[in-house]
Design an enzyme around this catalytic site. Structure first.
Site, short mmCIF file in Angstrom:
data_model
loop_
_atom_site.label_atom_id
_atom_site.label_comp_id
_atom_site.label_asym_id
_atom_site.label_seq_id
_atom_site.Cartn_x
_atom_site.Cartn_y
_atom_site.Cartn_z
N LYS A 193 0.83 -1.20 0.00
CA LYS A 193 0.00 0.00 0.00
C LYS A 193 0.87 1.25 0.00
O LYS A 193 1.56 1.55 0.96
CB LYS A 193 -0.92 0.06 1.22
N GLU A 267 10.06 0.96 10.36
CA GLU A 267 11.06 2.03 10.18
C GLU A 267 10.32 3.33 10.39
O GLU A 267 9.47 3.70 9.58
CB GLU A 267 11.68 1.91 8.77
N CYS A 301 13.33 10.68 6.69
CA CYS A 301 13.18 10.26 8.09
C CYS A 301 14.52 10.37 8.83
O CYS A 301 14.54 10.59 10.04
CB CYS A 301 12.60 8.86 8.20
N GLU A 398 9.97 15.49 15.73
CA GLU A 398 10.27 15.42 14.30
C GLU A 398 9.38 16.40 13.54
O GLU A 398 8.16 16.41 13.70
CB GLU A 398 10.01 13.99 13.79
P1 ADP Z 1 3.46 10.14 7.54
O1 ADP Z 1 3.30 10.95 8.76
O2 ADP Z 1 4.82 9.96 7.04
O3 ADP Z 1 2.40 10.41 6.49
P2 ADP Z 1 1.95 7.84 8.31
O4 ADP Z 1 2.45 6.90 9.33
O5 ADP Z 1 0.73 8.62 8.60
O6 ADP Z 1 3.21 8.69 8.00
O7 ADP Z 1 1.72 7.10 6.92
C1 ADP Z 1 2.59 6.13 6.39
C2 ADP Z 1 1.77 5.06 5.71
O8 ADP Z 1 0.95 4.41 6.69
C3 ADP Z 1 0.81 5.59 4.66
O9 ADP Z 1 0.76 4.67 3.59
C4 ADP Z 1 -0.51 5.64 5.41
O10 ADP Z 1 -1.64 5.56 4.57
C5 ADP Z 1 -0.40 4.41 6.28
N1 ADP Z 1 -1.23 4.43 7.48
C6 ADP Z 1 -1.75 5.49 8.14
N2 ADP Z 1 -2.47 5.09 9.22
C7 ADP Z 1 -2.38 3.73 9.26
C8 ADP Z 1 -2.88 2.72 10.15
N3 ADP Z 1 -3.60 3.02 11.21
N4 ADP Z 1 -2.57 1.43 9.88
C9 ADP Z 1 -1.82 1.10 8.81
N5 ADP Z 1 -1.33 2.00 7.94
C10 ADP Z 1 -1.60 3.31 8.14
#
Ligand code: ADP
Length: 488
Positions: A193, A267, A301, A398
């Protein structure tokens, strides 16, 4: 010689526009989900827009996958795992992975341009870093596919099964390569995804994988938002979760898989220290600081977001850094002269601006490049803060933007203590001309990667990953391969 004014410096560094052409790229108006070797419509019938952060214009409609779509993808991946991929001769698997790498290379220019359009990153970086590194990861892991018993000698090596892989928006194609290539080489199948704001290069990669003739279901790409990612994490038939993203979501994932048999690698975030000692080659060090935090809009990151400079050279370094900041070109990501492109989304720009306000309110001194930011799109001028304490919010949290905090130190012990005084532990940089000082610092800094006299350097052979709240597990190299095998 009289010191040059900021305006004089700027005039030296004015370039004519040098835009990379985008007429060669092939994009559809609408993208479906890539499941079981076919493009399928999302069960909900819903699509969302992905847009160009440099112009805010829509690029394409993207399928919004839900738990039913994820279930379809996992079933396809399981079937492909059981019937085809895990049974295939490893040398045959390698041929497919090599083929993906070669087609990516052939399409490198197109991938680089699409990456810029969808993410806001500059063409120089997408062209010279993201895309070649992504190809190299496929080449590197293809090489291991039929040599797993040499990778892990005297051990029985087995694949794990179906891997659910969730990636962020800062290095969309590269993160997909980091995750897919070792998984395939070890004989696993994948449900990937991409991040909601940057799905396009993962979808192009799905096209490439299709063209490479990979058996249906070996790689599936399900686009969507956080709930789509959560559906992957919570699916009962996933054997391994590989996640790159925020520490907050990483914690949610860990809670979700507790008590299950799912393997996990995370990560997560970082607040990495870049340390300049008084015997460092200062010109290079200043370039290293700029590379560490300002290039790629600080959307890294492992960005060197906390700078520590030895007190006796601090004034000089800060002066050099400010002069260099004035020469940085902020603007069109597709222009080959641009150093700093667009912030990935409106939300991320709001987050960065919130932290800049917090820094000012906390009483820190702020310096921003005197740059006219483009009128449309999401942009942020390179920013640095001095005069803060270790407990300042902008030092601790961050920011994920081109914002640098600068602190000084007198002794090596002091800087080790300050650099390690963080919840994170992803990366660090050390600048000195003394090899013994490098080894002293690198052994004492609690970070997954420590660069010496360079910053943000990657190679498929080198493992990458963090300590503490930066996560666990490594990607890249043999360590990265190990996350995708069962050893006994
Ligand atoms: P960032 O702050 O870098 O956007 P996120 O952790 O919000 O990081 O997003 C990183 C990835 O995790 C994206 O593909 C996002 O859609 C997905 N994501 C966000 N929330 C969830 C969740 N609860 N479970 C699994 N994947 C998620």
């Amino acid at each position: 010689m009289a010191k040059k004014t900021e305006k004089e410096i700027k005039n030296i560094w004015t370039y004519d526009p040098a835009p990379e052409s985008s007429d060669h790229i092939q994009l559809k108006d609408k993208y479906d989900l890539y499941i079981d070797g076919k493009w399928v419509k999302p069960e909900s019938g819903k699509y969302y827009d992905t847009s160009n952060p440099a112009s805010t214009k829509k690029i394409a409609s993207i399928a919004y996958g839900n738990d039913k779509d994820v279930d379809k993808a996992v079933r396809a991946a399981r079937k492909a795992y059981k019937n085809v991929w895990s049974k295939m001769e490893p040398s045959e698997r390698a041929k497919y992975i090599f083929r993906i790498a070669r087609i990516m290379q052939e399409r490198a220019r197109e991938l680089a341009v699409i990456e810029c359009m969808d993410s806001g990153k500059v063409i120089r970086e997408a062209r010279d870093v993201d895309v070649p590194l992504a190809c190299n990861h496929f080449f590197y892991y293809a090489g291991w596919a039929d040599k797993l018993e040499y990778a892990f000698p005297n051990q029985k090596v087995e694949s794990i099964g179906v891997a659910g892989q969730i990636i962020p928006w800062n290095f969309p194609l590269l993160m997909a390569a980091w995750k897919i290539a070792p998984a395939l080489a070890a004989g696993n199948t994948v449900v990937l995804k991409p991040a909601e704001t940057t799905p396009l290069t993962a979808l192009k990669l799905a096209e490439i994988i299709h063209e490479a003739g990979l058996p249906a279901g070996v790689v599936n790409v399900v686009t969507g938002f956080g709930d789509t990612g959560a559906a992957i994490v919570n699916h009962h038939d996933i054997d391994k979760i590989a996640f790159t993203g925020s520490t907050g979501v990483g914690k949610l994932i860990q809670r979700a898989v507790a008590g299950t048999n799912k393997r996990v690698t995370l990560e997560l975030g970082g607040k990495s220290a870049n340390i300049i000692l008084d015997d460092a080659p200062l010109d290079q060090a200043v370039e290293g600081i700029v590379n560490g935090i300002f290039f790629n809009q600080g959307h890294v990151c492992c960005a060197g977001s906390r700078l520590f400079v030895q007190e006796n050279v601090a004034d000089r370094v800060i002066q050099m850094l400010k002069a260099r900041m004035e020469t940085l070109v902020v603007g069109d990501p597709l222009d080959k002269n641009t150093d700093i492109g667009a912030i990935n989304s409106k939300e991320q720009l709001a987050t960065i601006n919130k932290y800049i306000e917090i820094g000012k309110k906390e009483g820190a001194d702020m310096y921003q490049s005197h740059i006219n930011l483009p009128k449309s799109g999401y942009y942020c001028a390179p920013t640095l803060f001095t005069n803060m304490s270790q407990s300042s919010v902008i030092v601790k949290e961050e920011i994920f933007g081109p914002v640098l905090t600068i602190q000084t130190f007198r002794t090596i012990d002091e800087v080790i203590q300050k650099a390690n005084n963080t919840e994170y532990g992803l990366a660090a940089g050390v600048w000195t001309s003394n090899g013994a000082r490098i080894f002293n610092l690198t052994t004492k800094l609690k970070a997954g990667v420590v660069w010496a006299n360079t910053y943000n350097r990657f190679d498929p052979v080198s493992p990458f990953g963090g300590y503490k709240e930066s996560g666990f597990g490594r990607e890249g190299g043999l360590h990265g391969l190990k996350s995708y095998v069962k050893l006994s």
